[in-house]
Motif scaffolding. Structure first.
Motif, PDB file in Angstrom:
ATOM      1  N   ILE A  12      -1.130  42.006 -11.251  1.00 20.33           N
ATOM      2  CA  ILE A  12      -2.560  42.311 -11.403  1.00 20.33           C
ATOM      3  C   ILE A  12      -3.392  41.517 -10.398  1.00 20.33           C
ATOM      4  CG2 ILE A  12      -2.391  43.010 -13.822  1.00 20.33           C
ATOM      5  CD1 ILE A  12      -3.547  40.186 -14.507  1.00 20.33           C
ATOM      6  N   THR A  13      -2.742  41.034  -9.351  1.00 19.32           N
ATOM      7  CA  THR A  13      -3.419  40.206  -8.353  1.00 19.32           C
ATOM      8  C   THR A  13      -4.624  40.921  -7.754  1.00 19.32           C
ATOM      9  OG1 THR A  13      -1.334  39.097  -7.844  1.00 19.32           O
ATOM     10  CG2 THR A  13      -3.117  38.878  -6.223  1.00 19.32           C
ATOM     11  N   LEU A  14      -4.450  42.148  -7.327  1.00 19.93           N
ATOM     12  CA  LEU A  14      -5.556  42.889  -6.721  1.00 19.93           C
ATOM     13  C   LEU A  14      -6.697  43.078  -7.719  1.00 19.93           C
ATOM     14  CD1 LEU A  14      -6.689  44.299  -4.262  1.00 19.93           C
ATOM     15  CD2 LEU A  14      -5.528  46.384  -5.000  1.00 19.93           C
ATOM     16  N   ASP A  15      -6.371  43.349  -8.971  1.00 19.95           N
ATOM     17  CA  ASP A  15      -7.404  43.498 -10.009  1.00 19.95           C
ATOM     18  C   ASP A  15      -8.239  42.226 -10.123  1.00 19.95           C
ATOM     19  OD1 ASP A  15      -6.588  46.120 -10.973  1.00 19.95           O
ATOM     20  OD2 ASP A  15      -4.844  45.091 -11.808  1.00 19.95           O
ATOM     21  N   ILE A  16      -7.583  41.083 -10.136  1.00 21.74           N
ATOM     22  CA  ILE A  16      -8.292  39.810 -10.291  1.00 21.74           C
ATOM     23  C   ILE A  16      -9.113  39.488  -9.053  1.00 21.74           C
ATOM     24  CG2 ILE A  16      -7.982  37.311 -10.522  1.00 21.74           C
ATOM     25  CD1 ILE A  16      -5.884  37.892 -12.642  1.00 21.74           C
ATOM     26  N   VAL A  17      -8.553  39.706  -7.876  1.00 21.35           N
ATOM     27  CA  VAL A  17      -9.293  39.435  -6.634  1.00 21.35           C
ATOM     28  C   VAL A  17     -10.542  40.314  -6.559  1.00 21.35           C
ATOM     29  CG1 VAL A  17      -9.196  39.606  -4.112  1.00 21.35           C
ATOM     30  CG2 VAL A  17      -7.304  38.563  -5.361  1.00 21.35           C
ATOM     31  N   MET A  18     -10.403  41.584  -6.899  1.00 26.90           N
ATOM     32  CA  MET A  18     -11.552  42.488  -6.884  1.00 26.90           C
ATOM     33  C   MET A  18     -12.578  42.089  -7.948  1.00 26.90           C
ATOM     34  SD  MET A  18      -9.614  46.100  -6.152  1.00 26.90           S
ATOM     35  CE  MET A  18     -11.049  47.077  -6.511  1.00 26.90           C
ATOM     36  N   LYS A  19     -12.101  41.641  -9.110  1.00 29.12           N
ATOM     37  CA  LYS A  19     -12.994  41.206 -10.188  1.00 29.12           C
ATOM     38  C   LYS A  19     -13.795  39.985  -9.739  1.00 29.12           C
ATOM     39  CE  LYS A  19     -12.524  42.592 -13.823  1.00 29.12           C
ATOM     40  NZ  LYS A  19     -12.831  43.372 -14.991  1.00 29.12           N
ATOM     41  N   ILE A  20     -13.129  39.024  -9.100  1.00 30.81           N
ATOM     42  CA  ILE A  20     -13.808  37.824  -8.606  1.00 30.81           C
ATOM     43  C   ILE A  20     -14.888  38.208  -7.606  1.00 30.81           C
ATOM     44  CG2 ILE A  20     -13.520  35.746  -7.186  1.00 30.81           C
ATOM     45  CD1 ILE A  20     -10.736  35.433  -8.571  1.00 30.81           C
ATOM     46  N   PHE A  42     -18.748  29.451  -9.032  1.00 30.31           N
ATOM     47  CA  PHE A  42     -17.816  30.176  -9.897  1.00 30.31           C
ATOM     48  C   PHE A  42     -16.463  29.475  -9.933  1.00 30.31           C
ATOM     49  CE2 PHE A  42     -14.731  33.746 -10.527  1.00 30.31           C
ATOM     50  CZ  PHE A  42     -14.969  33.892 -11.877  1.00 30.31           C
ATOM     51  N   TYR A  43     -15.971  29.041  -8.770  1.00 29.76           N
ATOM     52  CA  TYR A  43     -14.689  28.336  -8.719  1.00 29.76           C
ATOM     53  C   TYR A  43     -14.714  27.057  -9.544  1.00 29.76           C
ATOM     54  CZ  TYR A  43     -12.620  31.202  -4.979  1.00 29.76           C
ATOM     55  OH  TYR A  43     -12.078  32.217  -4.231  1.00 29.76           O
ATOM     56  N   ASP A  44     -15.878  26.489  -9.755  1.00 33.19           N
ATOM     57  CA  ASP A  44     -16.012  25.241 -10.519  1.00 33.19           C
ATOM     58  C   ASP A  44     -16.240  25.490 -12.012  1.00 33.19           C
ATOM     59  OD1 ASP A  44     -16.143  22.410 -10.669  1.00 33.19           O
ATOM     60  OD2 ASP A  44     -18.335  22.508 -10.697  1.00 33.19           O
ATOM     61  N   SER A  45     -16.133  26.720 -12.457  1.00 29.63           N
ATOM     62  CA  SER A  45     -16.471  27.063 -13.842  1.00 29.63           C
ATOM     63  C   SER A  45     -15.238  27.171 -14.744  1.00 29.63           C
ATOM     64  CB  SER A  45     -17.227  28.393 -13.882  1.00 29.63           C
ATOM     65  OG  SER A  45     -16.340  29.465 -13.616  1.00 29.63           O
ATOM     66  N   ASN A  46     -15.493  27.022 -16.025  1.00 23.97           N
ATOM     67  CA  ASN A  46     -14.437  27.250 -17.026  1.00 23.97           C
ATOM     68  C   ASN A  46     -14.053  28.724 -17.092  1.00 23.97           C
ATOM     69  OD1 ASN A  46     -14.333  24.542 -17.766  1.00 23.97           O
ATOM     70  ND2 ASN A  46     -15.957  24.793 -19.270  1.00 23.97           N
ATOM     71  N   ASN A  47     -15.010  29.589 -16.797  1.00 14.49           N
ATOM     72  CA  ASN A  47     -14.714  31.026 -16.795  1.00 14.49           C
ATOM     73  C   ASN A  47     -13.705  31.380 -15.707  1.00 14.49           C
ATOM     74  OD1 ASN A  47     -16.451  32.886 -18.677  1.00 14.49           O
ATOM     75  ND2 ASN A  47     -17.680  31.094 -18.169  1.00 14.49           N
ATOM     76  N   TYR A  48     -13.798  30.731 -14.561  1.00 13.17           N
ATOM     77  CA  TYR A  48     -12.825  30.968 -13.494  1.00 13.17           C
ATOM     78  C   TYR A  48     -11.448  30.494 -13.946  1.00 13.17           C
ATOM     79  CZ  TYR A  48     -10.307  30.687  -9.088  1.00 13.17           C
ATOM     80  OH  TYR A  48      -9.359  30.816  -8.105  1.00 13.17           O
ATOM     81  N   LYS A  49     -11.395  29.331 -14.583  1.00  8.58           N
ATOM     82  CA  LYS A  49     -10.116  28.821 -15.083  1.00  8.58           C
ATOM     83  C   LYS A  49      -9.518  29.794 -16.094  1.00  8.58           C
ATOM     84  CE  LYS A  49     -11.307  24.008 -14.287  1.00  8.58           C
ATOM     85  NZ  LYS A  49     -12.742  23.848 -14.213  1.00  8.58           N
ATOM     86  N   ALA A  50     -10.365  30.339 -16.976  1.00  9.66           N
ATOM     87  CA  ALA A  50      -9.888  31.303 -17.965  1.00  9.66           C
ATOM     88  C   ALA A  50      -9.418  32.592 -17.287  1.00  9.66           C
ATOM     89  CB  ALA A  50     -10.977  31.615 -18.982  1.00  9.66           C
ATOM     90  N   LEU A  51     -10.095  32.992 -16.236  1.00 11.41           N
ATOM     91  CA  LEU A  51      -9.715  34.203 -15.514  1.00 11.41           C
ATOM     92  C   LEU A  51      -8.350  34.032 -14.855  1.00 11.41           C
ATOM     93  CD1 LEU A  51     -10.786  37.012 -14.693  1.00 11.41           C
ATOM     94  CD2 LEU A  51     -11.727  35.942 -12.654  1.00 11.41           C
ATOM     95  N   GLN A  52      -8.055  32.828 -14.398  1.00 15.51           N
ATOM     96  CA  GLN A  52      -6.750  32.560 -13.778  1.00 15.51           C
ATOM     97  C   GLN A  52      -5.621  32.581 -14.798  1.00 15.51           C
ATOM     98  OE1 GLN A  52      -7.741  28.836 -11.631  1.00 15.51           O
ATOM     99  NE2 GLN A  52      -6.885  29.953  -9.901  1.00 15.51           N
TER     100      GLN A  52
END
Length: 80
Positions: A12-20, A42-52
Motif C-alpha cells: 500500500i506504499t503508493l496509497d500512503i505516499v499519495m495520501k501524504i 506533518f512529519y512531526d505529528s502523531n498523526n503521521y506516526k499513526a499513518l506509518q
C-alpha cells in the motif's frame, strides 16, 4: 528510497505516499503555509506516526478526516 508499507500482505506504499501528498496540500491550502512548511509539521505529528503504522488503518481514512485529526492534535498541543 521510500519505505515500503504493506497491509495484510498487500503493498500500500503508493496509497500512503499519495495520501501524504494530499494531506499536506490540504494543510497548506487551509493554513497558507508552503508545502514544505506543512510537510515538516506533518512529519512531526502523531498523526503521521499513526499513518506509518499500517495496522492503525488511519491510511484508509479520507485525507480530509486526517487533516481534521491533525488540526485537533495541533490545537491540543497549543493548549497544553
Amino acid at each position: 528510497m521510500i519505505k515500503k508499507y504493506s497491509y495484510k500482505e498487500q503493498d500500500i506504499t503508493l496509497d500512503i505516499v499519495m495520501k501524504i501528498e494530499k494531506i499536506v496540500r490540504l494543510v497548506s491550502q487551509k493554513t497558507g503555509k508552503t508545502f514544505e512548511e506543512a510537510l515538516g509539521e506533518f512529519y512531526d505529528s502523531n498523526n503521521y506516526k499513526a499513518l506509518q503504522n499500517t495496522n492503525s488503518v488511519l491510511w484508509a481514512e479520507s485525507s480530509e478526516y486526517i487533516v481534521d485529526e491533525l488540526r485537533r492534535e495541533w490545537k491540543s498541543r497549543r493548549l497544553s
